[in-house]
Design an enzyme around this catalytic site. Structure first.
Site, PDB file in Angstrom:
ATOM      1  N   LYS A 280       2.286   8.108  -0.259  1.00 38.05           N
ATOM      2  CA  LYS A 280       2.961   6.478  -1.207  1.00 38.05           C
ATOM      3  C   LYS A 280       4.170   7.306  -1.904  1.00 38.05           C
ATOM      4  O   LYS A 280       4.620   8.177  -1.902  1.00 38.05           O
ATOM      5  CB  LYS A 280       1.807   6.503  -2.071  1.00 38.05           C
ATOM      6  CG  LYS A 280       1.475   5.790  -1.625  1.00 38.05           C
ATOM      7  CD  LYS A 280       0.079   4.811  -1.893  1.00 38.05           C
ATOM      8  CE  LYS A 280      -0.874   4.322  -1.305  1.00 38.05           C
ATOM      9  NZ  LYS A 280      -1.964   3.687  -2.136  1.00 38.05           N
ATOM     10  N   ARG A 315      -8.053   9.024   0.904  1.00 40.66           N
ATOM     11  CA  ARG A 315      -7.675   8.357   1.510  1.00 40.66           C
ATOM     12  C   ARG A 315      -6.780   9.097   1.439  1.00 40.66           C
ATOM     13  O   ARG A 315      -5.945   9.149   0.474  1.00 40.66           O
ATOM     14  CB  ARG A 315      -7.867   7.147   1.068  1.00 40.66           C
ATOM     15  CG  ARG A 315      -6.613   5.927   2.055  1.00 40.66           C
ATOM     16  CD  ARG A 315      -6.586   4.825   1.681  1.00 40.66           C
ATOM     17  NE  ARG A 315      -6.076   3.762   2.933  1.00 40.66           N
ATOM     18  CZ  ARG A 315      -5.371   3.802   3.019  1.00 40.66           C
ATOM     19  NH1 ARG A 315      -3.458   4.002   2.564  1.00 40.66           N
ATOM     20  NH2 ARG A 315      -4.859   2.671   3.883  1.00 40.66           N
TER      21      ARG A 315
HETATM   22  N1  HH2 Z   1      -3.183   2.550   0.017  1.00 42.71           N
HETATM   23  C1  HH2 Z   1      -2.686   1.787   1.234  1.00 42.71           C
HETATM   24  C2  HH2 Z   1      -3.539   1.364   2.117  1.00 42.71           C
HETATM   25  N2  HH2 Z   1      -5.093   0.635   1.261  1.00 42.71           N
HETATM   26  N3  HH2 Z   1      -7.114   1.110   0.506  1.00 42.71           N
HETATM   27  C3  HH2 Z   1      -7.552   1.219  -0.611  1.00 42.71           C
HETATM   28  N4  HH2 Z   1      -8.494   1.442  -1.014  1.00 42.71           N
HETATM   29  N5  HH2 Z   1      -6.864   2.457  -2.032  1.00 42.71           N
HETATM   30  C4  HH2 Z   1      -5.657   2.426  -1.655  1.00 42.71           C
HETATM   31  O1  HH2 Z   1      -4.969   3.445  -2.179  1.00 42.71           O
HETATM   32  C5  HH2 Z   1      -4.832   2.064  -0.439  1.00 42.71           C
HETATM   33  C6  HH2 Z   1      -5.062   1.498   0.797  1.00 42.71           C
HETATM   34  C7  HH2 Z   1      -0.976   1.464   1.675  1.00 42.71           C
HETATM   35  O2  HH2 Z   1      -1.252   2.206   2.322  1.00 42.71           O
HETATM   36  P1  HH2 Z   1      -1.075   2.929   3.895  1.00 42.71           P
HETATM   37  O3  HH2 Z   1      -2.364   2.602   4.267  1.00 42.71           O
HETATM   38  O4  HH2 Z   1      -0.768   4.099   4.474  1.00 42.71           O
HETATM   39  O5  HH2 Z   1       0.074   1.717   4.950  1.00 42.71           O
HETATM   40  P2  HH2 Z   1      -0.387   0.611   4.515  1.00 42.71           P
HETATM   41  O6  HH2 Z   1      -0.148  -0.332   3.370  1.00 42.71           O
HETATM   42  O7  HH2 Z   1       1.453  -0.274   6.154  1.00 42.71           O
HETATM   43  O8  HH2 Z   1      -1.016   0.162   5.444  1.00 42.71           O
END
Ligand code: HH2
Length: 337
Positions: A280, A315
Site C-alpha cells: 500500500k 492479505r
Molecule cells: N485492500 C485492497 C483490496 N481489497 N480487501 C480487504 N478486506 N482489505 C484490504 O485491505 C483490501 C481489500 C486494495 O489492494 P489491492 O487489491 O492490491 O489493489 P486493487 O484495489 O487494485 O485491487
C-alpha cells in the site's frame, strides 16, 4: 460515555499467571488500555474488565471456510483488473490467471482473494456484467480443475457475489461493508458464506481527497461495530463475520499508523480480524519506494506487527516472502509454549 478497551498484546515467553489468551490463541494480555473519546487513556489490569468484554476478547474464533483462526492465515491477492495498481492486471487472460492462482496457493496462501474491480484510490466503478465476466470464468476454471483452496470474492456488489458463490467462491470480501450494496447482507445471510466487512471512508474515486476523523481508531471501531450489528440483524451468523480496519481506504499515513498501532482494540468485537497492508501507498511513502511491486519488505514488516497483535488473516501479494516470515515468527512463538 463509551469506554473502549484495547488489550495490550504480548508474545513474550515469560507469561504471568492469570494472563488471558487473546481470541483463544497463543498471544496473551494481562493489561488493557482503557480509552475514552477525547479523554485520558489509562492502563488497567485485565482482571478488572467487565465480564462481557473479557468474554469477547478471549473467546476462540470459529473456523472460517474450514481454516483455523487459532493460527494466522495468509490470503493471496489475485487482481483481475486492468487498472490494478499492484500487478497492473497482467493476469487477465483466464489460463494465465488460473496458473497464477495455482502459484499463489503453491507458495503458501491458504485463501485466494480474487477481485474484478479495483478499489485503489481514484478508481472508477466497474459495471456488474464486466465484473462477473472478469471473475466467474476464473473461479469456474479453478474449481473445474479440482483446485480446492477457499476463494474470497472481493466485490461490493450482491449480483457479483451471488454469481461468484455459484461458481465456487467461498468467502465474501465487501470493502464497503454494505455501503455500496445493502443487499450484500442478504446474500451472506442466505448463503451462509463467511463475509469480511471492511471500513472505508468515502468512495474509491474520492476517498483520499481529505479524509477526516474525530479519532480514527475509535471511529473505525464504531463503524465496524455498527456494520457487524447490521449483519447480525440481517441474519448473518456472528461466527462467519470477519472485520477489517481498511488500511489505506480514506486514510492518511498518520491514520494508517494509528490503526496499525491500535489493531488489538478490534478483538473486542469478537470476530477474526483481517489486515491488508501489502504494497500500500503509505509503505511507499514512509520507505520511499515509489514502485508498488518493490514494497514486499515493508509489507512483511507491517504484516508481522499485525500478527503480533493477533490478526488472524493477512492479505498479501508477495506470498513467498510473507510465508517465510510467518513461518519463522510462528516457530519462535510456538517454541515458547
Ligand atoms: N485492500 C485492497 C483490496 N481489497 N480487501 C480487504 N478486506 N482489505 C484490504 O485491505 C483490501 C481489500 C486494495 O489492494 P489491492 O487489491 O492490491 O489493489 P486493487 O484495489 O487494485 O485491487
Amino acid at each position: 460515555m463509551t469506554l473502549y478497551h484495547r488489550p495490550i498484546a504480548q508474545t513474550d515467553a515469560a507469561r504471568p499467571k492469570g494472563a488471558l489468551p487473546l481470541a483463544g490463541g497463543p498471544i496473551w494480555f494481562d493489561r488493557v488500555e482503557r480509552i475514552e473519546r477525547n479523554g485520558p487513556r489509562a492502563i488497567m489490569p485485565a482482571q478488572e474488565l467487565p465480564d462481557d468484554v473479557t468474554e469477547r476478547l478471549i473467546a476462540p474464533r470459529a473456523d472460517i471456510a474450514g481454516l483455523s483462526m487459532a493460527r494466522p492465515q495468509l490470503m493471496g491477492v489475485l487482481n483481475l483488473t486492468p487498472d490494478s495498481f499492484s500487478d497492473g492486471g497482467v493476469f487477465n487472460a483466464p489460463d494465465i490467471a488460473v496458473e497464477r492462482a495455482r502459484a499463489i496457493t503453491a507458495e503458501g496462501a491458504s485463501i485466494l482473494d480474487l477481485g474484478g474491480e479495483s478499489t485503489r484510490p481514484g478508481a472508477e466503478t466497474v459495471p456488474v456484467d464486466a465484473e462477473i465476466e472478469r471473475t466467474v470464468p476464473i473461479i469456474r476454471a479453478l474449481r473445474d480443475s479440482g483446485h480446492e483452496v477457499p476463494i474470497s470474492i472481493d466485490t461490493r456488489k450482491a449480483p457479483v457475489a451471488r454469481a461468484a458463490l455459484e461458481a465456487g467462491a467461498t468467502i465474501l470480501n465487501d470493502v464497503s461493508a454494505f455501503s455500496f450494496d445493502p443487499d450484500m447482507a442478504r446474500v451472506a445471510a442466505q448463503t451462509g458464506a463467511p463475509i469480511c466487512l471492511m471500513h472505508a471512508q468515502g468512495d474509491p474515486a474520492t476517498m483520499q481527497d481529505d479524509p477526516v476523523y474525530d479519532d480514527v481508531l475509535l471511529d473505525v471501531y464504531d463503524f465496524l461495530q455498527a456494520r457487524l450489528e447490521r449483519a447480525l440483524a440481517a441474519g448473518v451468523d456472528r461466527s462467519q463475520i470477519i472485520l477489517d480496519p481498511g488500511i489505506g481506504f480514506g486514510k492518511t499515513v498518520a491514520h494508517n499508523l494509528a490503526l496499525i498501532r491500535g489493531l488489538s482494540l478490534f478483538h473486542g468485537l469478537g470476530c477474526p480480524i483481517l489486515l491488508g497492508v501489502s504494497r500500500k501507498r503509505f509503505i511507499g511513502t514512509l520507505a520511499d519506494v515509489p514502485e508498488a511491486s518493490a514494497r514486499a519488505p515493508g509489507s512483511v514488516a507491517v504484516g508481522l506487527e499485525g500478527l503480533r497483535q493477533g490478526v488472524q488473516i493477512l492479505r498479501a501479494h508477495d506470498i513467498k516472502e510473507h510465508r517465510q516470515a510467518m513461518l519463522l515468527w510462528q516457530a519462535i512463538l510456538d517454541n515458547q509454549q
